[in-house]
Design an enzyme around this catalytic site. Structure first.
Site, PDB file in Angstrom:
ATOM      1  N   ASP A 226       1.389  10.269   3.663  1.00 25.89           N
ATOM      2  CA  ASP A 226       2.074  11.180   4.574  1.00 25.89           C
ATOM      3  C   ASP A 226       1.072  12.164   5.150  1.00 25.89           C
ATOM      4  O   ASP A 226       0.897  13.262   4.652  1.00 25.89           O
ATOM      5  CB  ASP A 226       3.189  11.910   3.823  1.00 25.89           C
ATOM      6  CG  ASP A 226       4.217  12.463   4.786  1.00 25.89           C
ATOM      7  OD1 ASP A 226       4.118  12.168   5.993  1.00 25.89           O
ATOM      8  OD2 ASP A 226       5.113  13.191   4.326  1.00 25.89           O
TER       9      ASP A 226
ATOM     10  N   TYR B 179      -6.801   2.230   5.995  1.00 23.59           N
ATOM     11  CA  TYR B 179      -5.892   1.168   5.585  1.00 23.59           C
ATOM     12  C   TYR B 179      -5.932  -0.060   6.491  1.00 23.59           C
ATOM     13  O   TYR B 179      -5.139  -0.972   6.311  1.00 23.59           O
ATOM     14  CB  TYR B 179      -4.452   1.674   5.443  1.00 23.59           C
ATOM     15  CG  TYR B 179      -3.928   2.441   6.653  1.00 23.59           C
ATOM     16  CD1 TYR B 179      -3.788   1.829   7.882  1.00 23.59           C
ATOM     17  CD2 TYR B 179      -3.565   3.783   6.530  1.00 23.59           C
ATOM     18  CE1 TYR B 179      -3.306   2.523   8.974  1.00 23.59           C
ATOM     19  CE2 TYR B 179      -3.069   4.484   7.615  1.00 23.59           C
ATOM     20  CZ  TYR B 179      -2.954   3.858   8.830  1.00 23.59           C
ATOM     21  OH  TYR B 179      -2.488   4.547   9.901  1.00 23.59           O
TER      22      TYR B 179
ATOM     23  N   CYS C  18      36.570  29.145  23.692  1.00 21.14           N
ATOM     24  CA  CYS C  18      35.098  29.093  23.676  1.00 21.14           C
ATOM     25  C   CYS C  18      34.551  30.337  22.993  1.00 21.14           C
ATOM     26  O   CYS C  18      34.927  31.453  23.360  1.00 21.14           O
ATOM     27  CB  CYS C  18      34.570  28.997  25.103  1.00 21.14           C
ATOM     28  SG  CYS C  18      32.775  29.209  25.190  1.00 21.14           S
TER      29      CYS C  18
ATOM     30  N   CYS D 205      34.062  23.469  26.218  1.00 22.18           N
ATOM     31  CA  CYS D 205      34.505  24.698  26.852  1.00 22.18           C
ATOM     32  C   CYS D 205      34.824  24.349  28.296  1.00 22.18           C
ATOM     33  O   CYS D 205      34.017  23.715  28.975  1.00 22.18           O
ATOM     34  CB  CYS D 205      33.381  25.724  26.777  1.00 22.18           C
ATOM     35  SG  CYS D 205      33.568  27.062  27.965  1.00 22.18           S
TER      36      CYS D 205
ATOM     37  N   GLU E 118       0.859  -1.195   0.000  1.00 27.00           N
ATOM     38  CA  GLU E 118       0.000   0.000   0.000  1.00 27.00           C
ATOM     39  C   GLU E 118       0.884   1.229   0.000  1.00 27.00           C
ATOM     40  O   GLU E 118       1.985   1.189   0.535  1.00 27.00           O
ATOM     41  CB  GLU E 118      -0.841   0.065   1.293  1.00 27.00           C
ATOM     42  CG  GLU E 118      -1.724  -1.117   1.518  1.00 27.00           C
ATOM     43  CD  GLU E 118      -2.316  -1.139   2.942  1.00 27.00           C
ATOM     44  OE1 GLU E 118      -2.131  -0.153   3.701  1.00 27.00           O
ATOM     45  OE2 GLU E 118      -2.939  -2.141   3.283  1.00 27.00           O
TER      46      GLU E 118
ATOM     47  N   LYS F  33       2.406   4.494   1.433  1.00 26.08           N
ATOM     48  CA  LYS F  33       2.496   5.012   2.797  1.00 26.08           C
ATOM     49  C   LYS F  33       2.160   6.491   2.735  1.00 26.08           C
ATOM     50  O   LYS F  33       2.943   7.323   2.289  1.00 26.08           O
ATOM     51  CB  LYS F  33       3.890   4.808   3.392  1.00 26.08           C
ATOM     52  CG  LYS F  33       3.957   5.287   4.829  1.00 26.08           C
ATOM     53  CD  LYS F  33       5.214   4.821   5.530  1.00 26.08           C
ATOM     54  CE  LYS F  33       5.154   5.061   7.033  1.00 26.08           C
ATOM     55  NZ  LYS F  33       5.053   6.458   7.415  1.00 26.08           N
TER      56      LYS F  33
ATOM     57  N   CYS G  90      31.290  30.265  32.011  1.00 27.21           N
ATOM     58  CA  CYS G  90      30.795  30.525  30.658  1.00 27.21           C
ATOM     59  C   CYS G  90      29.305  30.871  30.745  1.00 27.21           C
ATOM     60  O   CYS G  90      28.504  30.064  31.193  1.00 27.21           O
ATOM     61  CB  CYS G  90      31.000  29.288  29.781  1.00 27.21           C
ATOM     62  SG  CYS G  90      30.316  29.460  28.123  1.00 27.21           S
TER      63      CYS G  90
ATOM     64  N   LYS H  72      10.772   2.879   2.933  1.00 30.45           N
ATOM     65  CA  LYS H  72      10.739   4.339   2.791  1.00 30.45           C
ATOM     66  C   LYS H  72      11.489   4.788   1.547  1.00 30.45           C
ATOM     67  O   LYS H  72      12.519   4.213   1.178  1.00 30.45           O
ATOM     68  CB  LYS H  72      11.384   5.000   4.020  1.00 30.45           C
ATOM     69  CG  LYS H  72      10.646   4.767   5.318  1.00 30.45           C
ATOM     70  CD  LYS H  72       9.378   5.580   5.447  1.00 30.45           C
ATOM     71  CE  LYS H  72       9.623   6.951   6.035  1.00 30.45           C
ATOM     72  NZ  LYS H  72       9.919   6.982   7.444  1.00 30.45           N
TER      73      LYS H  72
ATOM     74  N   CYS I 256      32.741  32.491  25.972  1.00 29.44           N
ATOM     75  CA  CYS I 256      33.425  33.056  27.142  1.00 29.44           C
ATOM     76  C   CYS I 256      34.937  33.068  26.984  1.00 29.44           C
ATOM     77  O   CYS I 256      35.648  33.511  27.872  1.00 29.44           O
ATOM     78  CB  CYS I 256      33.055  32.272  28.395  1.00 29.44           C
ATOM     79  SG  CYS I 256      33.786  30.620  28.424  1.00 29.44           S
TER      80      CYS I 256
HETATM   81  S1  IVH Z   1      -0.330   0.451   8.890  1.00 29.66           S
HETATM   82  C1  IVH Z   1       0.334  -1.696  12.501  1.00 29.66           C
HETATM   83  N1  IVH Z   1      -0.600   1.427   6.474  1.00 29.66           N
HETATM   84  O1  IVH Z   1       2.505   5.230   9.034  1.00 29.66           O
HETATM   85  C2  IVH Z   1       0.366  -0.930  11.277  1.00 29.66           C
HETATM   86  N2  IVH Z   1       0.244   2.836   8.185  1.00 29.66           N
HETATM   87  O2  IVH Z   1       4.747   4.385  10.925  1.00 29.66           O
HETATM   88  C3  IVH Z   1       0.435   0.516  11.475  1.00 29.66           C
HETATM   89  N3  IVH Z   1       0.748   5.107   7.465  1.00 29.66           N
HETATM   90  O3  IVH Z   1       1.139   6.130  12.044  1.00 29.66           O
HETATM   91  C4  IVH Z   1      -0.075   1.306  10.413  1.00 29.66           C
HETATM   92  N4  IVH Z   1       0.126   4.855   5.378  1.00 29.66           N
HETATM   93  O4  IVH Z   1      -0.263   6.737  10.093  1.00 29.66           O
HETATM   94  C5  IVH Z   1      -0.216   1.661   7.738  1.00 29.66           C
HETATM   95  N5  IVH Z   1      -0.908   2.188   4.315  1.00 29.66           N
HETATM   96  C6  IVH Z   1      -0.540   2.415   5.560  1.00 29.66           C
HETATM   97  C7  IVH Z   1      -0.052   3.672   5.989  1.00 29.66           C
HETATM   98  C8  IVH Z   1       0.338   3.839   7.306  1.00 29.66           C
HETATM   99  C9  IVH Z   1       0.607   5.703   6.280  1.00 29.66           C
HETATM  100  C10 IVH Z   1       1.271   5.760   8.666  1.00 29.66           C
HETATM  101  C11 IVH Z   1       0.393   5.553   9.855  1.00 29.66           C
HETATM  102  C12 IVH Z   1       1.272   5.225  10.999  1.00 29.66           C
HETATM  103  C13 IVH Z   1       2.641   5.311  10.419  1.00 29.66           C
HETATM  104  C14 IVH Z   1       3.421   4.130  10.907  1.00 29.66           C
END
Ligand code: IVH
Length: 753
Positions: A123, A231, A415, A433, A119, A121, A439, A321, A418
């Site tokens: 933000d 999610y 430093c 320092c 999925e 992630k 200081c 990430k 001072c």
């Molecule tokens: S699953 C136990 N799915 O990422 C699983 N989290 O670091 C926990 N987040 O605070 C979350 N997209 O807000 C999951 N597709 C996704 C996500 C997701 C964003 C965020 C979530 C959580 C953080 C975890």
């Protein structure tokens, strides 16, 4: 009259149903059936009816979406199951390690692939939403994972959140979890309008979402273009009613009208996951919302349960990430900042650059060794990134763009505050320092630390007071606080009669603080709360600390060369060989190839007084490490403590405390060890607006514990402004100056890592 009500009720119900239907068509299915104008007309009709007969406003009435009366504060919601965070991976090999661990734990056969779901992630900001009998009844922030804030009124205003689930078959109680966010286009448009009107703009969509949903006035939230994707199922009154895979659950949630990102996919095995990651990364720029990676989850729910979690993260999921964004900018100068214990931190002053969602103008270089290793020079064009997307750091220079006059960075010789000599403790990378309380900078920070909540807890001794006390030379060391008079306090700016009196009271009552707090407050390098408490329990009084000898903390070394491992080998060996005595000991040791040399064996014999005595010992008694007589105080800390109490300027301060009758031992449990690394050394923070998870003071202490300096006003020197809800002029100033701004979520995320 009653006939009027009956008619109104019937019409209201009709309107509610109709409007909700159009809402779904528009927001979930992207298939509007009527024009906006027609929708508005129906909406107004309903609103007028409900105004005349408030009892007609049902729990899922679309009029709820305009927001409600402002709240005084948010209620706390305890999550039925903790809201976890995710572990991270950053490349294909880490992903394959994750997959291997999953396979090992599940005991799958070689060649068998794990079914995953990938999925995006998102933000934004995590939320939990509860539906009872299909009606949305509660929404909460993640908070610390255990409990969050009740943001029901705000989340109701998010148009794509169904107030009533569609279809049927939902459990009586269903908790879903997802991410609230502001789509990129809406974010840009919002900022543009705000800018035109001279109103507050947001640094990035994530801050915008977090800032919008945490407003006490949900009528304002209603006008913010927020969206949501769910999610996960957080829990339900009957999980056995739910599908047994995560992917089927996502499909079902979608059927119930809950918005699910369409960018997810069922995947088989690790290679599929890597490909999915690459395809999402390639389409990232085209997505209408911001994402910072891809989440992989084991699809089978029973496998998820079998895998369980470690610390705060599930073993069955991970976030792959995207690499931290890196940008180039110019290194304009280096500032050397002085920390509480005198540590000098080089901080790069940069031409402001927008990277990782914020404008960065300062970045730490940690210490001189880093400066040399990275070979950065003033005038260089450098790569900058936000490590872990939070602390900005200089990655390195672009050598081919180095100007001829680029200036090598030299460590200061004295430093910068001072002008005291700088010292480098052998074996340490930092330079310090040597001025100590001489200081002014160290004095201010030491005083602030001394007064802080976890140390002496002197209420009202804020940053500004400390600055003035030091600048006006009213206080040179913490013990001077106890001689301050009411008249002296009244001379300070911003101190009213009442607060002067309160401050005096607070100072007076801090005399009763426990010995542990007092020792912690002294600010001995490396000594956190837990160590301070251990010293307090061990020594029992300040007097004993003054007469402490080096040996009291560091017993005479035992036999050189006996580490933990060889000590254990020796103990085991003696247990297995009852016939060994003093006469054959050295030969036996050498022959047994325990990697203990003959002269070490001989020394052991002399030191212990013989094999019989040695047989009574545990490895810890023999090993030259672990010899600390105070729990947790190893060689380095012991040296710091001894040196601290050996210095005359410290001894006189401690003597004053003794004369004041302070430092009586009391059993006080200290919260946690703050004896941790200082990743924020040299960074200047400003806190503004209100935070929800902690008070500003708590946030300040946490940042200070990590080495940050927390000041009251924003300037070009400020590194980070933490902006809570309804932050005002400080935030605007920060934005004007291009200072990095964190919202509370960013702060929490940083603190949790
Ligand atoms: S699953 C136990 N799915 O990422 C699983 N989290 O670091 C926990 N987040 O605070 C979350 N997209 O807000 C999951 N597709 C996704 C996500 C997701 C964003 C965020 C979530 C959580 C953080 C975890």
């Amino acid at each position: 009259m009653s006939q009027a009500i009956t008619e109104a009720a019937a019409r209201a119900a009709e309107l509610q149903q109709e409007l909700n239907h159009h809402n779904t068509q528009y927001h979930q299915l992207d298939a509007p059936l009527i024009s906006d104008a027609d929708y508005d007309a129906l909406f107004r009709e309903l609103r007028d009816l409900e105004l005349a007969f408030p009892e007609l406003q049902s729990a899922d009435s679309p009029t709820l979406r305009v927001g409600a009366q402002p709240l005084a504060g948010f209620d706390t919601v305890v999550h039925t199951r903790p809201m976890l965070s995710l572990s991270n991976v950053f490349d294909a090999s880490e992903l394959s390690d994750f997959d291997r661990r999953v396979r090992e734990r599940l005991g799958v056969t070689v060649g068998e692939k794990i079914a995953y779901v990938g999925e995006p992630k998102l933000d934004g900001l995590a939320v939990s939403i509860v539906y009872r009998d299909g009606l949305m009844v509660q929404a909460a922030t993640r908070g610390d994972g255990e409990q969050g804030e009740d943001i029901t009124a705000n989340v109701r205003t998010v148009k794509s959140v169904p107030l009533r689930l569609m279809g049927s078959g939902w459990p009586a109680e269903l908790e879903v979890r997802g991410e609230l966010f502001m789509p990129s286009a809406a974010f840009n448009a919002f900022n543009e309008t705000a800018e035109k009107r001279g109103e507050k703009t947001f640094v990035n969509p994530r801050n915008a979402a977090a800032g919008s949903v945490r407003l006490l006035d949900s009528r304002i939230t209603a006008n913010r273009p927020l969206d949501i994707f769910l999610y996960a199922v957080g829990g339900s009154s009957d999980d056995s009613q739910l599908p047994v895979t995560h992917s089927d659950r996502l499909d079902l949630l979608q059927q119930w009208g809950l918005p699910i990102s369409n960018a997810w996919s069922r995947l088989q095995g690790c290679d599929d996951c890597q490909k999915f990651y690459e395809s999402v990364a390639a389409s990232r720029a085209q997505l209408p919302y911001e994402i910072d990676g891809v989440v992989f989850k084991v699809d089978a729910i029973d496998a998820q349960q079998q895998l369980g979690q470690v610390a705060r993260a599930p073993r069955w999921a991970t976030a792959y990430k995207f690499p931290a964004e890196e940008k180039t900018t110019k290194l304009l100068a280096i500032d050397f900042q002085v920390g509480r214990t005198g540590a000098i931190t080089p901080v790069a002053k940069l031409e402001p650059v927008f990277v990782g969602g914020v404008t960065v103008s300062n970045a730490t270089l940690h210490n001189m060794q880093e400066v040399v290793r990275k070979d950065v020079r003033v005038g260089d064009t450098v790569w900058v990134r936000r490590a872990g997307d939070v602390i900005p750091e200089v990655v390195g220079p672009l050598l081919d763009q180095r100007p001829v006059d680029a200036l090598k960075i030299e460590a200061p010789s004295v430093c910068p505050v001072c002008e005291s000599a700088l010292v480098q403790v052998p074996g340490e990378v930092v330079i310090r320092c040597s001025g100590g309380f001489v200081c002014p900078e160290q004095r201010k920070q030491a005083l602030a630390h001394f007064a802080s909540r976890r140390a002496m807890d002197i209420d009202g001794m804020g940053e500004q007071i400390v600055e003035q006390l030091v600048d006006r030379d009213l206080v040179r060391s913490p013990s001077d606080l106890y001689t301050l008079t009411y008249e002296q306090l009244m001379q300070l700016d911003l101190v009213a009669e009442k607060s002067a009196a309160n401050l005096l009271d607070a100072i007076e009552s801090s005399k009763g603080a426990s010995l542990g707090r007092l020792i912690f407050g002294l600010g001995i390098p490396g000594v956190g709360e837990v160590n301070a408490q251990a010293l307090a329990s061990h020594f029992g009084s300040l007097d004993s600390l003054l007469i402490m000898r080096r040996e009291d903390l560091m017993p005479a070394p035992r036999v050189a060369g006996m580490g933990t491992v060889s000590a254990q080998r020796l103990v085991d060996f003696l247990a297995e060989q009852p016939e060994i005595d003093d006469a054959n000991f050295v030969t036996a040791i050498v022959e047994a190839k325990l990697r203990i040399k003959a002269d070490t064996a001989a020394a052991l014999l002399r030191w212990s007084g013989g094999v019989t005595a040695m047989r009574q010992m545990a490895a810890d008694d023999i090993c030259t490490k672990n010899t600390a007589t105070v729990e947790g105080i190893g060689d380095v800390l012991a040296e710091n403590v001894v040196q601290f109490f050996a210095a005359d300027r410290h001894r006189s301060v401690v003597q004053s405390f003794i004369n004041l009758g302070m430092g009586a031992e009391a059993a006080v449990s200290l919260l946690s060890d703050t004896d941790m690394p200082q990743p924020l050394a040299g960074q200047i923070f400003v806190l503004t607006g209100s935070l929800s998870e902690m008070t500003r003071d708590e946030a300040k202490e946490k940042l200070q514990a990590l080495g940050a300096k927390v000041t009251g006003s924003v300037s070009a020197k400020t590194d980070v402004v933490v902006a809570g809800v309804s932050a005002g002029s400080k935030l605007s100033k920060a934005e004007k100056l291009g200072v990095t701004v964190w919202d509370e979520a960013a702060l929490l995320e940083f603190l949790s890592t």
